[in-house]
Design an enzyme around this catalytic site. Structure first.
Site, mmCIF file in Angstrom:
data_model
loop_
_atom_site.group_PDB
_atom_site.id
_atom_site.type_symbol
_atom_site.label_atom_id
_atom_site.label_comp_id
_atom_site.label_asym_id
_atom_site.label_seq_id
_atom_site.Cartn_x
_atom_site.Cartn_y
_atom_site.Cartn_z
ATOM 1 N N HIS A 265 -9.671 9.774 2.248
ATOM 2 C CA HIS A 265 -9.200 8.695 1.371
ATOM 3 C C HIS A 265 -9.344 9.170 -0.068
ATOM 4 C CE1 HIS A 265 -8.616 4.819 -0.504
ATOM 5 N NE2 HIS A 265 -8.249 4.330 0.668
ATOM 6 N N GLU B 286 0.850 -1.198 0.000
ATOM 7 C CA GLU B 286 0.000 0.000 0.000
ATOM 8 C C GLU B 286 0.878 1.238 0.000
ATOM 9 O OE1 GLU B 286 -3.026 0.105 3.053
ATOM 10 O OE2 GLU B 286 -4.083 -1.582 2.160
ATOM 11 N N ARG C 292 -1.473 9.516 1.181
ATOM 12 C CA ARG C 292 -2.896 9.749 0.881
ATOM 13 C C ARG C 292 -3.259 11.211 0.715
ATOM 14 N NH1 ARG C 292 -5.990 5.311 4.640
ATOM 15 N NH2 ARG C 292 -5.173 3.605 3.399
HETATM 16 C C1 SIN Z 1 -6.901 1.942 5.544
HETATM 17 O O1 SIN Z 1 -7.465 3.017 5.620
HETATM 18 O O2 SIN Z 1 -6.076 1.594 6.386
HETATM 19 C C2 SIN Z 1 -7.162 1.023 4.383
HETATM 20 C C3 SIN Z 1 -7.996 1.677 3.374
HETATM 21 C C4 SIN Z 1 -7.853 1.032 2.012
HETATM 22 O O3 SIN Z 1 -8.108 -0.157 1.882
HETATM 23 O O4 SIN Z 1 -7.508 1.737 1.077
#
Ligand code: SIN
Length: 538
Positions: free
Chosen positions: A230, A114, A276
């Protein structure tokens, strides 16, 4: 000595509340678990990406720590982050022991990537149903252990009594009949405030009421200005802002503008895997430039089988709108996702009020600093949930340090009318417009005025009466807006158009205290540290 007849009240049934209840029960106490909705309803079950832990051969807690520190914009509490990253593998081992079905490949737990993680360290279950899988497993275990659960039981107020016990007032979900529970230690695990924003990835239960209730009771809150947005939630008129997980970008999906061009490579060296806040602001800039309501996530370069196997929930959701990850560009735009600040705690989940603990998104240990690293939130609930459980069993004095900067705030007394659905919508609209991804002094002042007007109507006129949902929503929103106005800089998830860079003077946490609670303390002769003079507003 532990008094085993004490029954701690745990408020909230996301990962933090369930895990504390489970561990406390295993350690010999009999907790009572309260939830304002049904047992299974919480933000946890919507968490897709996964849970971070340094368990890969090329990884270490030190690397996980460094990534967490880097994401947090120089505000991360290093000790909290060290605890989080070092204890992560232990808590994962617990989850495996409880039976969480993490996805594996040739017998090894699969690890995804991620944004802002330097290694693949995201464990997932059921593809993108990680939160749901963990929640179901722990919930079943809680039920098997016979933990008493009270559903549709809404916490309305807390009143600290002597000897580390708290009186809790609750009502049914309709706000009718109130009841005062036996005094006991209370654990707030009531989640964040994401759904107070018009556009949100959170379920409707995430209204930040625990923060408002703790503030009224006199607890210190910190870092409320940091709300994480997000970058990629589904964006179509009339559809919910369903999360389109960052893990898709980790697998190679890219962002395209209205003209079908990638724009992230020009914004940040990590392109779609930039932090993010950077991706969210870049999307907002594209949307403003093009006049279109969204940008597009293009996952068509990821092999079809991989997409369906790894992202079954997203695939299913999109299919209902006639979209296919393997074929179509997915319309996406940012939405409020995670409340970084909250009720201040030390590393043992103790708040500034003896007997009141806070864990998970409602709490602020400082572990995320100014911006949370993806997939550290489920982990936070487990790691600090374990610390809270041990404290409940063997309580010891402690609490969070008073931040160098603090605001003492007077929330206006109200007229006692409960407030309406229109008020709630006005709060959501105001927070989204003025306290959203890009903020300014003028907009924040506008939001503060609006929230105070709603507060004056909806807060009880008699302080002994429990506040309504609208009053709580207005107060939590106001705390976010006040903190955002005070922080005259940009850092992490907090971006001020009028102060677009970080400033060394703000390399510190901001605490919020209720003026009434400070006065109460003074009267009792138990002075807290001297409150700062209110800052002049720009
Ligand atoms: C998260 O906010 O930790 C995960 C969110 C996602 O799956 O993008």
């Amino acid at each position: 000595m532990t008094d085993r007849s004490r029954r701690p009240f745990i408020v909230g049934t996301g990962i933090a509340g369930l895990y504390v209840a489970l561990r406390v029960r295993e350690l010999g106490l009999k907790p009572v678990l309260l939830t304002k909705a049904r047992l299974e309803e919480s933000n946890t079950r919507y968490a897709q990406g996964g849970i971070a832990a340094a368990i890969g051969a090329d990884d270490s807690p030190r690397l996980h720590l460094e990534d967490t520190l880097r994401a947090g914009g120089d505000l991360v509490d290093r000790t909290a982050a060290k605890i989080l990253t070092e204890e992560a593998p232990l808590r994962i081992a617990d989850l495996v022991r409880y039976g969480v079905p993490f996805d594996t490949i040739e017998g090894q737990i699969q690890l995804g990537r991620e944004a802002a993680h330097s290694r693949s360290r995201i464990l997932h279950a059921g593809g993108d149903a990680t939160g749901l899988s963990i929640e179901e497993t722990i919930r079943q275990r809680v039920l098997d252990l016979g933990v008493e659960v009270r559903e549709r039981c809404v916490l309305r107020a807390l009143r600290p009594l002597a000897a580390g016990v708290i009186e809790a007032t609750v009502s049914n979900a309709e706000g009718g009949e109130t009841e005062t529970l036996d005094a006991a230690p209370v654990v707030l695990a009531s989640g964040g405030a994401g759904s107070l924003f018009r556009q949100s990835s959170n379920p409707p239960v995430a209204t930040g009421d625990g923060m408002a209730i703790a503030f009224r009771a006199g607890a210190l809150l910190t870092d409320m200005e940091f709300v994480q947005f997000h970058p990629t939630t589904f964006c179509r008129e009339g559809a919910p802002r369903f999360l389109i997980t960052e893990a898709l970008r980790g697998e190679g999906a890219v962002l395209l503008n209205e003209a079908g061009e990638r724009f992230m490579p020009d914004v940040h060296p990590d392109a779609e895997l930039a932090p993010r806040d950077v991706v969210a602001r870049a999307i907002v800039a594209e949307i403003e430039r093009s006049g279109a309501p969204c940008v597009y996530l293009d996952a068509t370069r990821v092999p079809r089988d991989r997409l369906y196997a790894r992202f079954p929930s997203v695939s299913r959701f999109l299919a209902a709108f006639g979209l296919d990850l393997a074929r179509d560009r997915i319309p996406v735009a940012p939405a409020a996702h995670y409340t970084v600040g909250g009720v201040a705690t030390d590393h043992e989940a103790r708040t500034s009020i003896p007997g009141l603990y806070a864990v998970g998104e409602v709490a602020c240990t400082g572990v995320h600093g100014a911006n949370r690293l993806g997939s550290n939130s489920l982990l936070e609930g487990l790691v600090f949930g374990e610390h809270a459980a041990r404290q409940l069993v063997h309580p010891a004095p402690g609490g969070p340090a008073m931040p160098a900067r603090r605001l003492v705030l007077a929330w206006p007394p109200g007229s006692g009318w409960a407030g309406s659905d229109d008020d709630l919508q006005a709060i959501k609209d105001g927070l989204w417009e003025f306290v959203g991804i890009v903020r300014s002094a003028a907009g924040l002042q506008e939001a503060i005025g609006l929230l105070e007007r709603i507060g004056r109507r909806s807060e009880p006129s008699d302080p002994s009466k429990p506040p309504s949902d609208v009053a709580n929503a207005a107060l939590t929103g106001w705390l976010i807006a006040e903190a955002a106005l005070a922080r005259t800089e940009s850092r992490g998830a907090h971006f001020r158009q009028d102060w677009p860079r970080p400033r060394a003077v703000w390399n510190r946490h901001l605490g919020l205290l209720a003026a009434a609670a400070v006065r109460r303390d003074r009267t009792k002769g138990r002075r807290r540290s001297r409150p700062a003079a209110p800052k002049p507003r720009r």
